[in-house]
Design an enzyme around this catalytic site. Structure first.
Site, mmCIF file in Angstrom:
data_model
loop_
_atom_site.group_PDB
_atom_site.id
_atom_site.type_symbol
_atom_site.label_atom_id
_atom_site.label_comp_id
_atom_site.label_asym_id
_atom_site.label_seq_id
_atom_site.Cartn_x
_atom_site.Cartn_y
_atom_site.Cartn_z
ATOM 1 C CE1 TYR A 47 -1.212 5.372 -8.455
ATOM 2 C CE2 TYR A 47 -1.527 7.311 -7.283
ATOM 3 C CZ TYR A 47 -0.821 6.458 -7.508
ATOM 4 O OH TYR A 47 0.312 6.500 -7.171
ATOM 5 C CG HIS A 105 2.900 6.805 -12.428
ATOM 6 N ND1 HIS A 105 1.720 6.710 -12.209
ATOM 7 C CD2 HIS A 105 3.397 6.386 -11.139
ATOM 8 C CE1 HIS A 105 1.264 5.970 -10.943
ATOM 9 N NE2 HIS A 105 2.327 5.805 -10.263
HETATM 10 N N1 LIG Z 1 5.084 7.067 -7.908
HETATM 11 C C1 LIG Z 1 4.886 5.812 -7.630
HETATM 12 O O1 LIG Z 1 5.286 4.944 -8.555
HETATM 13 C C2 LIG Z 1 3.968 5.362 -6.527
HETATM 14 C C3 LIG Z 1 3.931 4.009 -6.280
HETATM 15 C C4 LIG Z 1 3.104 3.438 -5.035
HETATM 16 C C5 LIG Z 1 2.629 4.578 -4.036
HETATM 17 N N2 LIG Z 1 2.644 5.828 -4.459
HETATM 18 C C6 LIG Z 1 1.954 6.600 -3.962
HETATM 19 O O2 LIG Z 1 2.150 6.682 -2.418
HETATM 20 C C7 LIG Z 1 1.208 6.521 -1.701
HETATM 21 C C8 LIG Z 1 1.331 5.695 -0.542
HETATM 22 O O3 LIG Z 1 1.996 4.353 -0.776
HETATM 23 P P1 LIG Z 1 1.025 3.040 -0.570
HETATM 24 O O4 LIG Z 1 -0.301 3.200 -0.524
HETATM 25 O O5 LIG Z 1 1.480 2.084 -1.673
HETATM 26 O O6 LIG Z 1 1.899 2.551 1.056
HETATM 27 P P2 LIG Z 1 1.956 3.179 2.118
HETATM 28 O O7 LIG Z 1 1.423 4.431 2.460
HETATM 29 O O8 LIG Z 1 3.169 3.088 2.976
HETATM 30 O O9 LIG Z 1 0.879 1.860 2.999
HETATM 31 C C9 LIG Z 1 -0.498 1.990 2.843
HETATM 32 C C10 LIG Z 1 -1.013 0.846 3.399
HETATM 33 O O10 LIG Z 1 -0.811 0.572 4.721
HETATM 34 C C11 LIG Z 1 -1.968 0.708 5.411
HETATM 35 N N3 LIG Z 1 -1.825 1.675 6.621
HETATM 36 C C12 LIG Z 1 -1.904 3.000 6.323
HETATM 37 N N4 LIG Z 1 -1.800 3.559 7.543
HETATM 38 C C13 LIG Z 1 -1.540 2.690 8.168
HETATM 39 C C14 LIG Z 1 -1.218 2.834 9.864
HETATM 40 N N5 LIG Z 1 -0.952 3.990 10.317
HETATM 41 N N6 LIG Z 1 -1.101 1.609 10.378
HETATM 42 C C15 LIG Z 1 -1.102 0.337 9.832
HETATM 43 N N7 LIG Z 1 -1.542 0.254 8.486
HETATM 44 C C16 LIG Z 1 -1.632 1.470 7.712
HETATM 45 C C17 LIG Z 1 -3.166 0.885 4.274
HETATM 46 O O11 LIG Z 1 -4.142 0.067 4.799
HETATM 47 P P3 LIG Z 1 -5.681 0.901 5.132
HETATM 48 O O12 LIG Z 1 -6.213 1.612 3.866
HETATM 49 O O13 LIG Z 1 -6.409 -0.318 5.289
HETATM 50 O O14 LIG Z 1 -5.505 1.653 6.249
HETATM 51 C C18 LIG Z 1 -2.430 0.552 3.298
HETATM 52 O O15 LIG Z 1 -2.784 -0.962 2.896
HETATM 53 C C19 LIG Z 1 -0.010 5.977 -2.614
HETATM 54 O O16 LIG Z 1 -1.266 6.060 -2.099
HETATM 55 C C20 LIG Z 1 0.254 6.633 -3.773
HETATM 56 O O17 LIG Z 1 -0.369 7.750 -3.766
HETATM 57 C C21 LIG Z 1 3.171 6.053 -5.673
#
Ligand SMILES: NC(=O)c1ccc[n+]([C@@H]2O[C@H](COP(=O)([O-])OP(=O)(O)OC[C@H]3O[C@@H](n4cnc5c(N)ncnc54)[C@H](OP(=O)(O)O)[C@@H]3O)[C@@H](O)[C@H]2O)c1
Length: 273
Positions: A47, A105
């Protein structure tokens, strides 16, 4: 905060995903999340924001012992020497001697489990992490990892939300006593607007995102939603003060027929179907 326990690890069930939060705006957003109440912060070498996470933690004034910090080693750094170098760099950027949880990861088929899981075990033995685990491991990969590990793997961090059936890998992970950590728990913004989730939310005075997060936490799944916006961080944090009925849980589970997989990069393994 409610925790999910696995092999002695106590993982706060609602964590904060910090991916995409970088530089000054990212540091401010991570600080805002900690001030909102999040005590479990998920980051990764990939990240490029471990420095920002470390800075935000310091600026928050929250004691290290009250925080649960997770970081990850990339799939191209799973050979023993690369692994050690990557972790050393992560700890320097975070400015901590030890993280709470260190994860692989993505699996890398070119590196045998003995080497990658061996490096993960070594990091734990050396006290550089309290707990170890993996991300994106399938049923078959878990079998190999479990055979190679001497220390318990406490979690499998995988994509979980209502639009994807992950029951096989969840069952296999739990069979090894591992916690499930759900990434993309609101399907990266696809949850808001879904008619079922919106309707269920209305019945509880909650949003569709809060319903998705409650559906997961009510199954004992750790969630790490990410947002750069303080009001959404608050929304995503306030998900443990209501309960979905068994009928609502079942109706949301049925949304898996949508088959939406948000994260599927070239290095992804052959997923369980
Ligand atoms: N291990 C892995 O391979 C892997 C892969 C992907 C992700 N991750 C981890 O998982 C975390 C979360 O995953 P993610 O960020 O991909 O997906 P997510 O949490 O499902 O969604 C985040 C997205 O949705 C928006 N959002 C957040 N809260 C919201 C709400 N209450 N209403 C409407 N929209 C909302 C955010 O935009 P805004 O910022 O504009 O609010 C962002 O674009 C990552 O930050 C990372 O730490 C791990």
């Amino acid at each position: 905060m409610e925790v999910v326990e696995a092999h002695g690890a106590k993982i706060p069930i609602v964590g904060f995903g910090s991916m995409r939060l970088k530089e000054d705006a990212g540091r401010e957003a991570i600080l805002s999340a900690i001030r909102t109440g999040y005590r479990h912060i998920d980051t990764a070498a990939f990240y490029g924001n471990e420095k920002e996470v470390g800075d935000a933690i310091k600026a928050s004034g929250v004691k290290r012992g009250d925080l649960f910090i997770t970081t990850k080693v990339r799939d191209n750094n799973l050979k023993a020497d690369d692994f050690a170098r990557s972790l050393d760099n992560s700890l320097k950027l975070l400015d901590v001697p030890q993280v709470d949880l260190l994860l692989i990861h993505w699996p890398n088929a070119q590196v045998p489990h003995a080497e990658s899981i061996g490096a993960l075990n070594k990091a734990k033995r050396e006290g550089l992490t309290k707990h170890i685990g993996v991300c994106n491991y399938t049923v078959e990969l878990l079998k190999g990892a479990q055979a190679a590990t001497k220390e318990p793997l406490v979690t499998n961090q995988i994509e979980v939300h209502p639009f994807l059936d992950q029951s096989k890998v969840i069952e296999a992970s739990r069979g090894y006593g591992m916690a499930i950590t759900a990434y993309c728990p609101i399907a990266r913004g696809r949850v808001p607007g879904n008619p079922v989730l919106e309707r269920v939310g209305k019945a509880h005075g909650k949003t569709a995102s809060q319903v998705s997060l409650r559906w997961l936490t009510q199954q004992g799944i750790v969630v790490i939603p990410g947002s750069g916006k303080p009001e959404r961080q608050k929304e995503n944090f306030e998900v443990l003060d209501f309960s979905l009925t068994p009928a609502e849980m079942d109706e949301i589970t049925a949304l898996k027929s949508a088959h939406v997989r948000v994260v599927n990069p070239p290095q992804a393994p052959k997923w369980d179907v």
